[in-house]
Design a protein around this motif. Structure first.
Motif, mmCIF file in Angstrom:
data_model
loop_
_atom_site.group_PDB
_atom_site.id
_atom_site.type_symbol
_atom_site.label_atom_id
_atom_site.label_comp_id
_atom_site.label_asym_id
_atom_site.label_seq_id
_atom_site.Cartn_x
_atom_site.Cartn_y
_atom_site.Cartn_z
ATOM 1 N N GLY A 28 0.821 -1.216 0.000
ATOM 2 C CA GLY A 28 0.000 0.000 0.000
ATOM 3 C C GLY A 28 0.849 1.257 0.000
ATOM 4 N N LEU A 29 1.913 1.253 0.810
ATOM 5 C CA LEU A 29 2.808 2.411 0.862
ATOM 6 C C LEU A 29 3.502 2.619 -0.477
ATOM 7 C CD1 LEU A 29 4.001 4.640 2.658
ATOM 8 C CD2 LEU A 29 5.812 3.035 3.265
ATOM 9 N N SER A 30 3.963 1.534 -1.083
ATOM 10 C CA SER A 30 4.658 1.648 -2.373
ATOM 11 C C SER A 30 3.734 2.173 -3.472
ATOM 12 C CB SER A 30 5.207 0.281 -2.789
ATOM 13 O OG SER A 30 6.103 -0.204 -1.828
ATOM 14 N N VAL A 31 2.539 1.622 -3.543
ATOM 15 C CA VAL A 31 1.586 2.065 -4.574
ATOM 16 C C VAL A 31 1.183 3.516 -4.328
ATOM 17 C CG1 VAL A 31 -0.756 1.701 -5.444
ATOM 18 C CG2 VAL A 31 0.763 -0.245 -5.082
ATOM 19 N N SER A 32 0.958 3.852 -3.069
ATOM 20 C CA SER A 32 0.568 5.220 -2.745
ATOM 21 C C SER A 32 1.694 6.210 -3.063
ATOM 22 C CB SER A 32 0.178 5.312 -1.272
ATOM 23 O OG SER A 32 -0.236 6.608 -0.961
ATOM 24 N N LEU A 33 2.918 5.832 -2.740
ATOM 25 C CA LEU A 33 4.056 6.696 -3.085
ATOM 26 C C LEU A 33 4.169 6.875 -4.595
ATOM 27 C CD1 LEU A 33 7.064 5.858 -0.754
ATOM 28 C CD2 LEU A 33 6.148 8.105 -1.287
#
Length: 89
Positions: A28-33
């Motif tokens: 989630g963090l990677s996609v959001s970034l």
């Protein structure tokens, strides 16, 4: 995706709940970034927004894991309560 691979994935998630939740958070963090980096806002806001979105996804994942755990537990065996007589014997 075949039903056996879905069942294998479900079994892995049940056995490795913390790893699954961490993986869900990291993804989630990677996609959001990646999404935030396309927006014309300051870098600090990109990081803050990504972290907040990843936390929301993690809470959702925890809730889903809790529901799955609750649904998989066998129902407790019900035994009748002893009758209260008011006398200790």
């Amino acid at each position: 995706m075949s039903s056996s691979s879905v069942e294998d994935l479900r079994r892995w998630v049940v056995q490795n709940k913390l790893k699954a939740i961490f993986s869900f958070w990291a993804t989630g963090l990677s996609v959001s970034l990646a999404y935030q980096w396309t927006r014309p806002i300051p870098t600090q806001l990109k990081l803050i927004h990504s972290r907040v979105y990843a936390q929301a996804l993690t809470l959702a994942g925890l809730g889903i894991a809790g529901v799955v755990q609750w649904l998989e537990e066998p129902p407790p065996e019900t035994t009748p309560a002893p009758k209260a007589t008011g006398f200790d014997r």
